[in-house]
Motif scaffolding. Structure first.
Motif, PDB file in Angstrom:
ATOM      1  N   ARG A 272       0.849  -1.190   0.000  1.00  0.00           N
ATOM      2  CA  ARG A 272       0.000   0.000   0.000  1.00  0.00           C
ATOM      3  C   ARG A 272       0.890   1.249   0.000  1.00  0.00           C
ATOM      4  O   ARG A 272       1.944   1.266   0.637  1.00  0.00           O
ATOM      5  CB  ARG A 272      -0.885   0.015   1.245  1.00  0.00           C
ATOM      6  N   PRO A 273       0.490   2.317  -0.695  1.00  0.00           N
ATOM      7  CA  PRO A 273       1.346   3.499  -0.829  1.00  0.00           C
ATOM      8  C   PRO A 273       1.331   4.409   0.394  1.00  0.00           C
ATOM      9  O   PRO A 273       0.992   5.593   0.304  1.00  0.00           O
ATOM     10  CB  PRO A 273       0.769   4.202  -2.067  1.00  0.00           C
ATOM     11  N   SER A 274       1.719   3.868   1.547  1.00  0.00           N
ATOM     12  CA  SER A 274       1.797   4.666   2.767  1.00  0.00           C
ATOM     13  C   SER A 274       3.214   5.219   2.931  1.00  0.00           C
ATOM     14  O   SER A 274       4.174   4.730   2.307  1.00  0.00           O
ATOM     15  CB  SER A 274       1.449   3.814   3.985  1.00  0.00           C
ATOM     16  N   LEU A 275       3.381   6.209   3.786  1.00  0.00           N
ATOM     17  CA  LEU A 275       4.714   6.780   4.028  1.00  0.00           C
ATOM     18  C   LEU A 275       5.652   5.738   4.634  1.00  0.00           C
ATOM     19  O   LEU A 275       6.832   5.658   4.266  1.00  0.00           O
ATOM     20  CB  LEU A 275       4.595   7.986   4.968  1.00  0.00           C
ATOM     21  N   ALA A 276       5.134   4.927   5.561  1.00  0.00           N
ATOM     22  CA  ALA A 276       5.968   3.905   6.193  1.00  0.00           C
ATOM     23  C   ALA A 276       6.450   2.880   5.171  1.00  0.00           C
ATOM     24  O   ALA A 276       7.624   2.471   5.177  1.00  0.00           O
ATOM     25  CB  ALA A 276       5.197   3.202   7.307  1.00  0.00           C
ATOM     26  N   ASN A 277       5.573   2.477   4.271  1.00  0.00           N
ATOM     27  CA  ASN A 277       5.972   1.502   3.251  1.00  0.00           C
ATOM     28  C   ASN A 277       6.951   2.108   2.251  1.00  0.00           C
ATOM     29  O   ASN A 277       7.886   1.443   1.792  1.00  0.00           O
ATOM     30  CB  ASN A 277       4.739   0.969   2.520  1.00  0.00           C
TER      31      ASN A 277
END
Length: 308
Positions: free
Chosen positions: A267-272
């Protein structure tokens, strides 16, 4: 692949060879492709993700389907974990024909190694075969003792399993005559094991290992040769699937292969995004260092360090 897209904790490792320096855990739904799916170039359907899942881990995706898979994911972040050839051997042409198809150098090496082990063992190869539930119990006990000594078990945690789930599966498969297993003894001592479940007409290279005390004799290669002799002799299988990952013995004994990738879709999250950037940078640094070391006399030392 689970229809519900169930995600399990998956360690994304920062590793050099077999040594893990650190790891980041992500909840990923595993989407494995079978050998036939990889050979046919199928694009797997991605199940809906659970709310807490970070993404998918797709294994044995044909490399020429990478762009299509990323496009089909609908904007998820792609990260290629590894590239390799998924090797296999066709089992429908007879043992002698398969052996003749190997390179002359490989044939001579295998014959020399088999002859050397036979000499050490009193003149004959001591290969023992297992397929019934009672036989598999004996195999597992001895195979585990070998596995505990292997670097796969010590460093990778990927030896012959000893979990209740694996034992139940082994008994179920063997009761249905869907397991083949072998042990090679050297001078009366168990030296190598090979465990292969059977799905349809495909034999799976699932668990293998040898006692490092016999490294100089290459017992794993000799056992693989004898396993092929048995499998060809049964005349009931189409292919032997060497599964994911590279290996010299796989290249030498295969009759074909599919260029594959193991792909993460997150998923395009900041953490990823941060995790992928860090892992990508680390992998590039390790690859650059490896190229430098391989051009120096330190190559042999580095190999020993990676394997402990």
């Amino acid at each position: 692949m689970s229809a519900a897209g169930h995600a399990n904790p998956t360690a994304l490792k920062f590793e050099i060879g077999a040594r893990t320096l650190m790891q980041v855990s992500r909840a990923l739904a595993r989407v494995p492709l079978s050998l036939e799916e990889a050979r046919e170039g199928r694009l797997p359907a991605l199940p809906p993700l659970e709310r807490e899942a970070h993404g998918y881990s797709i294994t044995s995706l044909p490399e020429d389907r990478l762009e299509a898979m990323v496009y089909a994911s609908g904007g998820m972040l792609p990260f290629v974990r590894q590239r390799y050839t998924r090797y296999y051997a066709d089992l429908d042409g007879g043992f002698d024909r398969w052996l003749a198809g190997l390179s002359g150098n490989t044939r001579q090496q295998l014959k020399r190694k088999a002859r050397k082990i036979a000499e050490v063992s009193g003149g004959t190869l001591d290969v023992r075969r297992f397929r019934t539930p009672d036989e598999l119990e004996e195999f597992h006990d001895i195979g585990r003792r070998i596995s505990l000594r292997t670097y796969q078990e010590r460093l990778l945690g990927s030896g012959l399993p000893d979990t209740p789930e694996f034992l139940r599966e082994m008994m179920t498969l063997s009761a249905a005559d869907r397991v083949r297993a072998w042990l090679l003894y050297v001078a009366g001592e168990p030296a190598a094991f090979l465990y292969c479940p059977v799905f349809g007409k495909t034999v799976i290279y699932a668990h293998v290992g040898h006692d490092p005390a016999f490294n100089d004799l290459s017992p794993g290669a000799v056992l693989q040769l004898e396993a092929f002799r048995d499998l060809f002799g049964e005349e009931r299988y189409d292919r032997f699937d060497f599964t994911e990952g590279e290996g010299q013995h796989k290249r030498q004994m295969a009759t074909g292969g599919v260029a594959c990738v193991d792909l993460l879709l997150l998923r395009p999250s900041l953490a990823n995004r941060a995790t992928m950037a860090a892992l990508g940078g680390f992998n590039r640094s390790v690859a650059a260092l490896k190229r430098v070391v391989n051009r120096t006399p330190l190559k042999g030392v580095a190999k020993k360090v990676r394997r402990g």
